[in-house]
Design a protein around this motif. Structure first.
Motif, PDB file in Angstrom:
ATOM      1  N   ALA A  42       0.782  -1.123   0.081  1.00 17.87           N
ATOM      2  CA  ALA A  42      -0.022  -0.072   0.002  1.00 17.87           C
ATOM      3  C   ALA A  42       0.706   1.283  -0.043  1.00 17.87           C
ATOM      4  O   ALA A  42       0.455   2.084  -0.748  1.00 17.87           O
ATOM      5  N   LEU A  45       2.265   1.669  -3.289  1.00 16.70           N
ATOM      6  CA  LEU A  45       1.340   2.248  -4.416  1.00 16.70           C
ATOM      7  C   LEU A  45       0.947   3.665  -4.163  1.00 16.70           C
ATOM      8  O   LEU A  45       0.917   4.306  -5.081  1.00 16.70           O
ATOM      9  N   TRP A 166      -3.915  -9.100  -5.814  1.00 14.90           N
ATOM     10  CA  TRP A 166      -2.350  -8.865  -5.129  1.00 14.90           C
ATOM     11  C   TRP A 166      -1.588  -8.682  -6.379  1.00 14.90           C
ATOM     12  O   TRP A 166      -0.774  -7.858  -6.353  1.00 14.90           O
ATOM     13  N   ALA A 169      -1.957  -5.219  -8.088  1.00 15.87           N
ATOM     14  CA  ALA A 169      -1.555  -4.430  -7.303  1.00 15.87           C
ATOM     15  C   ALA A 169       0.083  -4.294  -7.316  1.00 15.87           C
ATOM     16  O   ALA A 169       0.544  -3.117  -7.388  1.00 15.87           O
TER      17      ALA A 169
END
Length: 178
Positions: A42, A45, A166, A169
């Motif tokens: 996260a 990202l 997953w 991402a």
């Protein structure tokens, strides 16, 4: 921070995610490292949006790290999601646990699926994701069709969605940073 420094931070976060994912495969790390690798992903990202990975080497390193994280991190994260689903109890928990016996080879198939999804997205060929999912569905169809236990199909769907999200991402980090 300059865009180049942010790009270096993205690569460092991807590398940290790979390390966290590797620890997620250990018996002691199954409860700690999957959420840690999820948090690192996260952060990668979020950092990738203003970052700039320029040049062949940083982009290649980013793609390699994203691919490694997709394959290595997806297994522990998927197992972590299954553990959460199984803890919810009720009548479905036992059927979900029995489904693991029917869907043998799931860890290997999931790893290959995540590699295919990440590679397809990083190569700019999203159609490859559809082909990968179609092959997986066709390959598992006989096992899913012949089950009275609905937990088998549920486990297949939960595992597939977790795995694909997953891998997407992981690939998205590099795509956002380039």
């Amino acid at each position: 921070m300059t865009p180049d420094e942010t790009g270096a931070l993205v690569l460092a976060l991807l590398a940290a995610g790979v390390i966290a994912a590797a620890w997620g495969w250990t018996p002691a790390g199954r409860s700690i490292w999957p959420p840690a690798s999820l948090a690192v992903l996260a952060a990668a990202l979020a950092t990738a949006v203003p970052a700039e990975l320029e040049g062949e080497t940083p982009v290649a390193v980013g793609m390699a790290l994203a691919g490694l994280l997709a394959v290595a991190g997806g297994g522990p994260v998927t197992a972590w999601v299954f553990a959460f689903v199984d803890r919810q109890g009720g009548t479905g928990a036992q059927s979900m646990q029995q489904a693991e016996k029917v869907l043998r080879g799931g860890a290997w198939i999931g790893g290959l699926e995540r590699a295919a999804v990440a590679a397809s997205l990083l190569a700019g060929w999203p159609e490859g994701v559809a082909i990968s999912l179609a092959l997986k569905g066709l390959g598992r169809y006989p096992e899913l069709r012949n089950q009275e236990n609905t937990g088998t199909a549920e486990r297949f769907i939960i595992g597939t969605f977790t795995s694909v999200l997953w891998a997407s991402a992981c690939a998205g980090v590099v795509l956002l940073a380039t």
